[in-house]
Design an enzyme around this catalytic site. Structure first.
Site, PDB file in Angstrom:
ATOM      1  N   HIS A   1      32.976  60.180  -8.761  1.00 37.40           N
ATOM      2  CA  HIS A   1      32.717  60.434  -7.339  1.00 37.40           C
ATOM      3  C   HIS A   1      33.222  61.850  -7.035  1.00 37.40           C
ATOM      4  CE1 HIS A   1      33.564  59.989  -2.982  1.00 37.40           C
ATOM      5  NE2 HIS A   1      32.734  58.965  -2.990  1.00 37.40           N
TER       6      HIS A   1
ATOM      7  N   ASP B   1      40.516  56.120 -10.892  1.00 33.78           N
ATOM      8  CA  ASP B   1      39.981  55.958  -9.547  1.00 33.78           C
ATOM      9  C   ASP B   1      39.475  54.529  -9.410  1.00 33.78           C
ATOM     10  OD1 ASP B   1      38.394  55.763  -7.328  1.00 33.78           O
ATOM     11  OD2 ASP B   1      37.147  57.516  -7.768  1.00 33.78           O
TER      12      ASP B   1
ATOM     13  N   GLN C   1      36.273  51.463  -6.324  1.00 36.58           N
ATOM     14  CA  GLN C   1      35.270  50.395  -6.391  1.00 36.58           C
ATOM     15  C   GLN C   1      35.781  49.159  -7.115  1.00 36.58           C
ATOM     16  OE1 GLN C   1      32.345  50.172  -4.951  1.00 36.58           O
ATOM     17  NE2 GLN C   1      32.481  52.217  -4.063  1.00 36.58           N
TER      18      GLN C   1
ATOM     19  N   LYS D   1      37.410  49.258   0.961  1.00 33.25           N
ATOM     20  CA  LYS D   1      36.450  48.733  -0.021  1.00 33.25           C
ATOM     21  C   LYS D   1      36.867  47.336  -0.483  1.00 33.25           C
ATOM     22  CE  LYS D   1      34.906  53.153  -1.130  1.00 33.25           C
ATOM     23  NZ  LYS D   1      33.579  53.684  -0.857  1.00 33.25           N
TER      24      LYS D   1
ATOM     25  N   CYS E   1      27.728  60.439  -3.101  1.00 37.08           N
ATOM     26  CA  CYS E   1      28.869  61.322  -3.403  1.00 37.08           C
ATOM     27  C   CYS E   1      29.060  61.434  -4.915  1.00 37.08           C
ATOM     28  CB  CYS E   1      30.158  60.849  -2.746  1.00 37.08           C
ATOM     29  SG  CYS E   1      30.070  60.888  -0.962  1.00 37.08           S
TER      30      CYS E   1
END
Ligand code: PMP
Length: 405
Positions: free
Chosen positions: A122, A199, A202, A225, A363
């Site tokens: 991202h 990261d 998600q 999220k 993104c």
């Protein structure tokens, strides 16, 4: 037992109609909806406990502080952090990555060093590292992906060497749904002495994350999220690394002692929490995690896998549909282009049928460049979605296709 009706009833927003049709919310990778218990926790804070944390000696402040710190404890337990001191509240994933790039990167990455990321990151795990590399004269290297949207592990490993200071990798791609083998990536990065950030924006709502087992140096995610409020997230970092890092921002709460000559910084995690935090958000985040724990990842994983398999089978037999991202290990994301219909038009037409999907570059422009598409349409699933909703999506796609035929 997975009681889908009970789960759907937990989310008040899902009951509404859009243009006279029942809302089919399939934009969960952008943000998930919030269960009533999260909304209630945020309301309760403002209605009953609103006060600043860590400062007042009065009852409200003590209650607000207790709830804020209780949320930190819930989050530490959920991710199996080594201690609550490793859990830093941020505005979200983006701020957490910028914190690491600025504070850790600024102190540790020098001219000639190399920073490795992947082609499926991202923008928030690309741009801060680009900015750092430009500032200090380091080199940004990008590990390639294949046609399925999977990281090519051998090529990633070939990028690692004694100059590699840092590796940044997405746990689950928002544009493709790919789940990366992060434990293997971390082990390989550690073998050359690199520090690793994962990261988890998600991944955290869809699969159990055990940070001690993974041995990640930094793990970041956003509450919104994972059924929690917007504007809050966490950086979970290894205590020894966080201790050695300079602060990110200066201000209230991050200090122990201030004179005009010198400031002594606060202990972890407060050293990295300058200013009044998003107290209601943190409390809501804790509640969202308890909500996920109440269902459990066994059921969540099984249910979401079934839903993705159902949608994928439909996509495979849909005329003119090209899936973007067909990794063996993936979750909850169906990214695609439809011949003859621009994704933005598609998004607008299915919206008229009550179906909310995302159209754009998500993104992740380098992913679009790799697959040579300007944008994709993306349906992303969550615990409250149903096969009937997937049917509605595909019926809406058929309508869109007919309009442009
Ligand atoms: N990384 C990934 C993989 C994401 O999906 C997102 C949100 N789309 C982010 C980072 C940024 O998260 P936030 O906007 O909540 O800071």
């Amino acid at each position: 037992m997975f009681d889908i009706e009970a789960i759907r009833n937990d989310f008040p927003i899902l009951g509404q109609q859009i243009y006279g049709k029942p809302l089919v919310y399939l934009d969960n990778a952008a943000t998930t909806q919030k269960p009533q218990c999260v909304i209630d926790a945020v309301n309760h804070y403002y209605a009953c406990d609103n006060a600043n944390v860590h400062r007042g000696v009065h009852a409200l402040s003590e209650r607000a502080t207790a709830d804020y710190e209780a949320a930190r404890k819930i989050i530490a337990g959920f991710f199996n952090a080594r201690s609550e001191r490793e859990v830093i509240f941020t505005r979200g994933t983006t701020e957490a990555i910028n914190l690491v790039a600025s504070a850790w990167g600024g102190a540790n990455v020098r001219a000639g060093d190399e920073v490795v990321i992947t082609h499926m990151e991202h923008h928030s795990n690309i741009v801060p590292w680009q900015m750092l590399c430009e500032r200090v004269g380091a080199t940004l290297k990008v590990a390639p992906i294949n046609e399925q949207g999977e990281l090519i592990i051998d090529a990633f490993e070939a990028l690692l060497n004694e100059h590699t200071k840092f590796v940044g990798v997405v746990h689950m791609s928002n544009a493709l749904g790919t789940i990366n083998p992060v434990a293997e990536i971390i082990a390989k990065a550690h073998a050359v002495g690199a520090t690793v950030l994962v990261d988890g924006a998600q991944a955290a709502a869809h699969l159990a994350v055990d940070l001690q087992a993974l041995d990640a140096d930094f793990y970041v995610t956003s509450a919104h999220k994972m059924y929690g409020p917007t504007g809050v997230g966490v950086l979970i970092g290894r205590e020894s690394i966080l201790d050695a890092m300079p602060p990110y921002q200066g201000g209230g709460d991050m200090i122990r002692m201030v004179t005009f000559e010198k400031t002594e910084y606060n202990e972890l995690p407060y050293k990295f929490e300058a200013g009044t935090p998003h107290i209601a958000g943190a409390i809501g985040f804790g509640k969202a995690i308890e909500y996920i724990q109440g269902i459990g990842f066994d059921l969540i994983g099984k249910r979401e896998k079934e839903l993705l398999a159902y949608a994928t089978a439909k996509a495979e037999s849909f005329d003119g549909l090209r899936q973007i991202g067909t990794a063996g290990e993936k979750a909850c994301v169906l990214s695609f282009v439809l011949a003859g219909v621009h994704p933005h038009d598609l998004g607008t037409i299915v919206d008229r049928e009550g179906v909310a999907i995302r159209a754009g570059h998500h993104c992740a422009m380098p992913v679009m460049q790799f697959f040579k598409v300007p944008a994709t349409a993306r349906a992303s699933f969550s615990i409250y979605n149903t096969k009937a909703e997937v049917d509605t999506l595909f019926a809406a796609l058929q309508k869109a296709q007919a309009i442009f035929a």
